[in-house]
Design a protein around this motif. Structure first.
Motif, PDB file in Angstrom:
ATOM      1  N   ARG A   1       0.853  -1.191   0.000  1.00  0.00           N
ATOM      2  CA  ARG A   1       0.000   0.000   0.000  1.00  0.00           C
ATOM      3  C   ARG A   1       0.890   1.243   0.000  1.00  0.00           C
ATOM      4  NH1 ARG A   1      -5.068  -0.993   2.096  1.00  0.00           N
ATOM      5  NH2 ARG A   1      -4.117  -2.424   3.585  1.00  0.00           N
ATOM      6  N   LYS A   2       0.754   2.064  -1.013  1.00  0.00           N
ATOM      7  CA  LYS A   2       1.612   3.247  -1.118  1.00  0.00           C
ATOM      8  C   LYS A   2       1.171   4.365  -0.183  1.00  0.00           C
ATOM      9  CE  LYS A   2       2.646   2.209  -5.965  1.00  0.00           C
ATOM     10  NZ  LYS A   2       2.440   2.627  -7.368  1.00  0.00           N
ATOM     11  N   THR A   3      -0.128   4.475   0.038  1.00  0.00           N
ATOM     12  CA  THR A   3      -0.659   5.560   0.884  1.00  0.00           C
ATOM     13  C   THR A   3      -1.545   4.964   1.973  1.00  0.00           C
ATOM     14  OG1 THR A   3      -0.711   6.978  -1.076  1.00  0.00           O
ATOM     15  CG2 THR A   3      -1.941   7.734   0.858  1.00  0.00           C
ATOM     16  N   PRO A   4      -1.289   5.287   3.239  1.00  0.00           N
ATOM     17  CA  PRO A   4      -2.153   4.773   4.314  1.00  0.00           C
ATOM     18  C   PRO A   4      -3.545   5.390   4.231  1.00  0.00           C
ATOM     19  CG  PRO A   4      -0.657   6.419   5.173  1.00  0.00           C
ATOM     20  CD  PRO A   4      -0.265   6.201   3.737  1.00  0.00           C
ATOM     21  N   ILE A   5      -4.470   4.824   4.973  1.00  0.00           N
ATOM     22  CA  ILE A   5      -5.852   5.318   4.930  1.00  0.00           C
ATOM     23  C   ILE A   5      -6.177   5.984   6.254  1.00  0.00           C
ATOM     24  CG2 ILE A   5      -8.261   4.668   4.579  1.00  0.00           C
ATOM     25  CD1 ILE A   5      -6.394   2.010   3.401  1.00  0.00           C
ATOM     26  N   SER A   6      -6.506   7.257   6.180  1.00  0.00           N
ATOM     27  CA  SER A   6      -6.863   8.008   7.392  1.00  0.00           C
ATOM     28  C   SER A   6      -8.388   7.984   7.566  1.00  0.00           C
ATOM     29  CB  SER A   6      -6.352   9.448   7.306  1.00  0.00           C
ATOM     30  OG  SER A   6      -6.874  10.093   6.165  1.00  0.00           O
ATOM     31  N   PRO A   7      -8.891   8.253   8.778  1.00  0.00           N
ATOM     32  CA  PRO A   7     -10.332   8.115   9.062  1.00  0.00           C
ATOM     33  C   PRO A   7     -11.192   9.105   8.273  1.00  0.00           C
ATOM     34  CG  PRO A   7      -9.042   8.323  11.076  1.00  0.00           C
ATOM     35  CD  PRO A   7      -8.131   8.654   9.959  1.00  0.00           C
ATOM     36  N   PRO A   8     -12.456   8.781   8.041  1.00  0.00           N
ATOM     37  CA  PRO A   8     -13.367   9.721   7.369  1.00  0.00           C
ATOM     38  C   PRO A   8     -13.548  10.984   8.205  1.00  0.00           C
ATOM     39  CG  PRO A   8     -14.569   7.848   8.307  1.00  0.00           C
ATOM     40  CD  PRO A   8     -13.122   7.522   8.413  1.00  0.00           C
ATOM     41  N   GLY A   9     -13.384  12.140   7.562  1.00  0.00           N
ATOM     42  CA  GLY A   9     -13.459  13.406   8.288  1.00  0.00           C
ATOM     43  C   GLY A   9     -12.086  14.010   8.512  1.00  0.00           C
TER      44      GLY A   9
ATOM     45  N   LEU B   1     -12.859  15.821  11.612  1.00  0.00           N
ATOM     46  CA  LEU B   1     -13.943  16.797  11.738  1.00  0.00           C
ATOM     47  C   LEU B   1     -15.302  16.095  11.786  1.00  0.00           C
ATOM     48  CD1 LEU B   1     -12.640  19.443   9.186  1.00  0.00           C
ATOM     49  CD2 LEU B   1     -12.576  19.580  11.687  1.00  0.00           C
ATOM     50  N   PRO B   2     -16.269  16.662  12.520  1.00  0.00           N
ATOM     51  CA  PRO B   2     -17.605  16.048  12.604  1.00  0.00           C
ATOM     52  C   PRO B   2     -18.233  15.895  11.218  1.00  0.00           C
ATOM     53  CG  PRO B   2     -17.349  17.809  14.211  1.00  0.00           C
ATOM     54  CD  PRO B   2     -16.160  17.882  13.318  1.00  0.00           C
ATOM     55  N   GLN B   3     -18.883  14.755  10.993  1.00  0.00           N
ATOM     56  CA  GLN B   3     -19.489  14.471   9.695  1.00  0.00           C
ATOM     57  C   GLN B   3     -20.931  14.016   9.874  1.00  0.00           C
ATOM     58  OE1 GLN B   3     -17.798  14.945   6.774  1.00  0.00           O
ATOM     59  NE2 GLN B   3     -16.083  15.692   8.029  1.00  0.00           N
ATOM     60  N   LYS B   4     -21.811  14.524   9.017  1.00  0.00           N
ATOM     61  CA  LYS B   4     -23.164  13.977   8.935  1.00  0.00           C
ATOM     62  C   LYS B   4     -23.071  12.603   8.266  1.00  0.00           C
ATOM     63  CE  LYS B   4     -25.520  17.728  10.246  1.00  0.00           C
ATOM     64  NZ  LYS B   4     -26.433  17.784  11.409  1.00  0.00           N
ATOM     65  N   LEU B   5     -23.954  11.712   8.660  1.00  0.00           N
ATOM     66  CA  LEU B   5     -23.884  10.359   8.123  1.00  0.00           C
ATOM     67  C   LEU B   5     -24.003  10.333   6.598  1.00  0.00           C
ATOM     68  CD1 LEU B   5     -23.680   7.345   8.664  1.00  0.00           C
ATOM     69  CD2 LEU B   5     -26.178   7.275   8.935  1.00  0.00           C
ATOM     70  N   GLU B   6     -24.913  11.146   6.059  1.00  0.00           N
ATOM     71  CA  GLU B   6     -25.118  11.151   4.600  1.00  0.00           C
ATOM     72  C   GLU B   6     -23.840  11.594   3.880  1.00  0.00           C
ATOM     73  OE1 GLU B   6     -27.002  12.727   6.769  1.00  0.00           O
ATOM     74  OE2 GLU B   6     -28.766  11.435   6.820  1.00  0.00           O
ATOM     75  N   LYS B   7     -23.131  12.563   4.452  1.00  0.00           N
ATOM     76  CA  LYS B   7     -21.900  13.050   3.832  1.00  0.00           C
ATOM     77  C   LYS B   7     -20.776  12.034   3.986  1.00  0.00           C
ATOM     78  CE  LYS B   7     -18.741  17.014   3.890  1.00  0.00           C
ATOM     79  NZ  LYS B   7     -18.374  18.255   4.602  1.00  0.00           N
ATOM     80  N   LYS B   8     -20.684  11.461   5.181  1.00  0.00           N
ATOM     81  CA  LYS B   8     -19.624  10.477   5.439  1.00  0.00           C
ATOM     82  C   LYS B   8     -19.732   9.289   4.495  1.00  0.00           C
ATOM     83  CE  LYS B   8     -18.208   6.557   7.722  1.00  0.00           C
ATOM     84  NZ  LYS B   8     -18.730   5.206   7.729  1.00  0.00           N
ATOM     85  N   GLN B   9     -20.965   8.909   4.146  1.00  0.00           N
ATOM     86  CA  GLN B   9     -21.161   7.737   3.291  1.00  0.00           C
ATOM     87  C   GLN B   9     -20.706   7.959   1.849  1.00  0.00           C
ATOM     88  OE1 GLN B   9     -25.328   6.980   3.984  1.00  0.00           O
ATOM     89  NE2 GLN B   9     -24.909   5.534   5.637  1.00  0.00           N
ATOM     90  N   LEU B  10     -20.288   9.198   1.546  1.00  0.00           N
ATOM     91  CA  LEU B  10     -19.773   9.481   0.203  1.00  0.00           C
ATOM     92  C   LEU B  10     -18.285   9.850   0.219  1.00  0.00           C
ATOM     93  CD1 LEU B  10     -22.721  11.553  -1.344  1.00  0.00           C
ATOM     94  CD2 LEU B  10     -22.085   9.198  -1.859  1.00  0.00           C
TER      95      LEU B  10
END
Length: 522
Positions: A335-343, A410-419
């Motif tokens: 994996r060339k780039t690690p994956i950071s959390p949504p937000g 950062l805080p995320q709405k569920l609908e936004k996070k799912q995209l």
């Protein structure tokens, strides 16, 4: 004025804060953190400062309240709000139960603590959170709980669950344990042993020699409106105040108090028999004489999160188990780039602001968030990453974005996070059992929440194999986690340096109209 009551108030508030943090880090239902974390975290100095620099929001100005409080009463933060400071007080309390400790005044470690503070400020201004994360008292406290004591709690929970199942009681759910990152555990254990040793031997030496927050607030204390001082007219030179001072900052012989090192525990008020030590104004009014100084001296969320965790995890595990893999995969996944959390917006933004307190790690229901080692580079060590070997990001969960105290997530709405597209799935054909074993599979497609992985017929093997639609992939890792191949996955997620938004999956409409008037067919 007799101020002995201040110690009782300090103990009550410190216990409230401490218990609050224990609940945050030991909650196994994953339902408390998202609703409750903002209250105790609001006043944590460095996380609050980090979040303010990120969001410039009034909801992240707790550090300003701490600064104002310090400019009035000194470092009361260190004994009342800081969880690492309270932990040291608890250690000292039990140490004194075993044998009485008589503290003595000692010289300040000014060169050490000022050097550490300057380095911390330089790192903060430079946007490098690595040094801050190593020394921030709240982050160290979080790592100690998350990496040492929380795994023990999970094991105890599972042991009790196992014993209950033996007598047909199913009132406690067993939890999967994704393990602990060795380096994070080792670092947390080292800090805990250091804290333990300093507390037992020297009282609050850590706060007055290493902690940059303590040093900064100590400098502010030199200008506070009120300070603790010996009142010569009342002092009978018994020396009791010096023997109970955990900061070693009271010299009874000279009747001096180094208020920059005082952590506001108020033990001196509690033992003084003559009101010989008290809060006094540093800037008395001209009309006030010396004698004046003497006078004034949810059950629903609980079930939902448990359900998400147990049901979702079991589904993926069953998917892995139902495919029998008897040929090892050959192509290593790099994996060339690690994956950071949504937000987290981007790798750079995340590593700049995260102090690695591990609250998101402790709050993650699927345990996909794990402390990193060198995935983000040396300066990002112990900062959480998405570990898709351990688990996957639940499509319907935003807890990590709700509990982050620094604004790194950062805080995320569920609908936004799912995209939010954290990365894109990649397929390694040679590793897939469809080609290596000529076996039907489809575990990856079965668990993709957006249907970015679809099984299509490959005539060369006369079997269905994965076909990727990157434009709707969000990089949640459900496909990678479900993939049964070993030791290398046939499908994995390559992280995005900057998070982008995936397209919404197309919804299929029923082509045939249902004739409701038609007679019921059976």
């Amino acid at each position: 004025m007799n101020l002995q009551f201040l110690k009782k108030i300090r103990v009550i508030f410190s216990l409230i804060f401490f218990v609050s943090f224990l609940i945050l880090f030991f909650d196994l239902s994953f339902s408390v953190q998202s609703k409750f974390s903002q209250y105790p975290l609001y006043l944590q100095f460095i996380p609050s400062l980090q979040k303010f620099l990120t969001t410039f929001s009034i909801t992240s100005m707790g550090f300003i309240f701490i600064i104002i409080l310090t400019l009035i009463f000194g470092r009361v933060y260190c004994s009342t709000v800081c969880p690492l400071g309270i932990l040291q007080d608890i250690i000292i309390f039990f140490r004194k139960k075993r044998k009485r400790i008589n503290y003595k005044f000692s010289a300040a470690w000014d060169k050490t603590r000022n050097t550490i503070l300057i380095i911390t400020i330089i790192l903060l201004v430079s946007g490098i959170s690595f040094g801050i994360s190593l020394l921030d008292p709240y982050s160290n406290f979080g790592r100690i709980l998350s990496n040492i004591f929380r795994p023990i709690t999970i094991e105890i929970n599972n042991l009790i669950s196992f014993l209950f199942e033996k007598v047909n009681l199913y009132i406690i759910n067993p939890l999967d344990f994704a393990g602990v990152n060795f380096f994070s555990f080792l670092f947390s254990l080292t800090i805990f042993i250091l804290i333990l040793f300093f507390s037992i031997k020297f009282g609050r030496l850590y706060c007055n020699s290493v902690c940059p927050v303590g040093t900064f607030l100590g400098i502010l204390s030199k200008f506070s409106f009120f300070k603790i001082a010996v009142i010569e007219q009342n002092c009978i030179s018994c020396g009791d105040c010096e023997t109970v001072c955990k900061s070693n900052c009271i010299e009874s012989e000279t009747q001096k108090v180094d208020f920059s090192r005082c952590v506001g525990c108020f033990n001196c008020f509690d033992v003084c028999p003559s009101i010989g030590i008290s809060y006094v104004s540093r800037y008395p009014l001209k009309s006030e004489g010396k004698s004046e100084l003497i006078k004034n001296s949810t059950r629903r969320n609980f079930l939902k999160n448990i359900g998400i965790f147990t049901f979702g995890t079991n589904l993926v595990l069953k998917a892995q188990q139902k495919i029998e893999v008897y040929k090892e995969s050959k192509i290593p996944v790099i994996r060339k780039t690690p994956i950071s959390p949504p937000g987290s917006v981007s790798i750079e933004n995340f590593t700049d602001k995260c102090t690695a307190c591990s609250l998101c790690v402790a709050s993650c229901p699927t345990q996909v968030l794990q402390p990193s080692f060198l995935e983000y580079g040396l300066l990002g060590i112990m900062q959480p990453r998405m570990d898709y070997i351990a688990s996957y990001c639940n499509f319907d969960c935003v807890i990590c974005s709700e509990v982050c105290p620094t604004g790194a997530i950062l805080p995320q709405k569920l609908e936004k996070k799912q995209l939010i597209q954290l990365g894109k799935a990649k397929f390694v054909k040679e590793n897939c059992v469809v080609y290596s074993q000529k076996t039907d599979c489809g575990a990856c497609a079965e668990h993709c929440p957006t249907k970015a992985v679809e099984m299509v017929l490959d005539k060369s093997v006369n079997l269905k194999s994965p076909f990727l639609k990157e434009e709707i992939c969000i990089g949640c890792g459900a496909c990678e986690h479900a993939c049964p191949t070993k030791p290398y996955k046939a499908i994995y997620v390559e992280g995005n340096e900057k998070h982008i938004f995936a397209q919404k999956p197309k919804t299929e409409k029923l082509k045939e109209k249902v004739d409701l008037k038609e007679e019921f067919p059976f």
